[in-house]
Scaffold this active site. Structure first.
Site, PDB file in Angstrom:
ATOM      1  N   LYS A  36       3.595   6.689   4.911  1.00 39.83           N
ATOM      2  CA  LYS A  36       2.605   5.746   4.371  1.00 39.83           C
ATOM      3  C   LYS A  36       3.063   4.332   4.654  1.00 39.83           C
ATOM      4  O   LYS A  36       4.204   3.976   4.372  1.00 39.83           O
ATOM      5  CB  LYS A  36       2.439   5.938   2.858  1.00 39.83           C
ATOM      6  N   THR A  37       2.159   3.549   5.206  1.00 42.62           N
ATOM      7  CA  THR A  37       2.458   2.159   5.508  1.00 42.62           C
ATOM      8  C   THR A  37       2.062   1.257   4.344  1.00 42.62           C
ATOM      9  O   THR A  37       1.339   1.657   3.434  1.00 42.62           O
ATOM     10  CB  THR A  37       1.693   1.700   6.756  1.00 42.62           C
ATOM     11  N   GLY A  38       2.522   0.020   4.422  1.00 40.84           N
ATOM     12  CA  GLY A  38       2.121  -0.991   3.455  1.00 40.84           C
ATOM     13  C   GLY A  38       2.343  -2.358   4.063  1.00 40.84           C
ATOM     14  O   GLY A  38       3.347  -2.576   4.744  1.00 40.84           O
ATOM     15  N   SER A  96       0.791  -1.238   0.000  1.00 37.02           N
ATOM     16  CA  SER A  96       0.000   0.000   0.000  1.00 37.02           C
ATOM     17  C   SER A  96       0.818   1.281   0.000  1.00 37.02           C
ATOM     18  O   SER A  96       0.238   2.372  -0.091  1.00 37.02           O
ATOM     19  CB  SER A  96      -0.951   0.008   1.198  1.00 37.02           C
TER      20      SER A  96
END
EC number: 3.5.2.6
Length: 311
Positions: A255-257, A87
């Protein structure tokens, strides 16, 4: 809360040459960033040993890139290796939409309509899946916020649709000088994280530099940079990763993923300690077992280690 951009240090200007800018601190090359001072070499070796220990503890492969934009000092570990992006791409999608789709200042206020099936097929849809949004659509700005701040898969796919598909992310990254990062599939297929897969991947160094160019560099217009940063600062998914590993008074624009296969856990962005220049920070990780758990504490601990070295 917002990030403030301090000018490069005198030492960094001397190293890079006259006329260096913040963007110059974020070179396009894929090589891992090296510390600018030989006196810090033992510290760099020490941090590598501690990161290797984390890999062993969590049975994972870990990649880290960190850059102090005020001093030019950096740390890296497996920074040139490929990792699944998951993501993290959603921040790139929002940035690409701001720069390319909203060039005429119309997209953010335009109402985008979609079918229930389109978003349900994407998987995680906490915002786009709401009945009122399915019925009435969402504005471009609302989709960007949902994708970046809430990691809504449906919103991510809707932004990809505006960019003519996943390869629009690849083209956007190439235009920024990032020759590594690529996106090939839509949500949720892009999260399959098989070892040695090249599609839908990036490297800690490449994605870190790209985020730096977008957030503290000049890749976006000032207003667009402010919008993107606002969505990143409003991130609701980083509590177990960067937020858990870094001091409470640091501003995080990240932003994480993550994914259910191979235990992928990522966090990428620009973080700012009080009274200091921002740090570019990317931590990517994956497991060797396809059923391996997602260990967010690994990301939190790695972030704490490298940030501590630079501050």
């Amino acid at each position: 809360m917002r990030l403030t951009q301090a000018p490069p240090s005198r030492r960094t200007l001397m190293t890079l040459g006259a006329g260096a800018t913040m963007a110059a601190l974020l070179p396009a090359g894929g090589a891992a960033y090296a510390s600018t001072s030989t006196a810090k070499a033992p510290a760099a070796e020490g941090i590598s040993g501690r990161l290797r220990a984390l890999e062993k503890q969590y049975a994972a492969r870990l990649g880290v890139f960190a850059l102090d934009t005020g001093t030019g000092a950096g740390r890296s570990y497996r920074a040139g290796e490929r990792f699944p992006m998951c993501s993290v791409f959603k921040a790139l999608a929002a940035a690409a939409v701001l720069r390319d789709v909203d060039a005429r200042r119309e997209f953010l206020t335009k109402r985008i309509h979609y079918t229930e099936k389109f978003v349900k097929d994407a998987g995680y849809i906490p915002v786009t899946g709401k009945p009122e949004n399915i019925a009435g659509g969402m504005t471009g700005a609302e989709l960007c916020a949902a994708a970046v701040s809430e990691s809504d898969n449906g919103a991510g796919n809707l932004l990809l649709r505006e960019l003519d598909g996943p390869t629009g992310i690849t083209r956007f990254c190439r235009s920024l000088g990032d020759t590594t990062t690529r996106l090939d599939r839509w949500e949720p297929a892009l999260n399959s994280a098989e070892p040695d897969r090249v599609t839908d991947t990036t490297s800690p160094g490449a994605i870190g530099r790209t985020f730096g160019r977008l957030i503290v560099g000049s890749a976006l217009r000032a207003g667009d940079r402010k919008r993107l940063t606002g969505w990143l600062v409003a991130n609701t998914t980083n509590r177990p990763t960067f937020r858990a590993g870094l001091p409470d008074d640091w501003v995080l624009a990240d932003k994480t993923g993550g994914g259910e296969q191979y235990g992928v856990a990522n966090d990428v962005g620009v973080v700012q300690p009080p009274g200091r220049a921002p740090l570019v920070l990317s931590v990517l990780s994956t497991k060797f077992d396809p059923k391996g758990p997602t260990d967010n504490p690994l990301v939190a601990k790695a972030a704490a280690l490298v940030a501590g070295e630079l501050t």
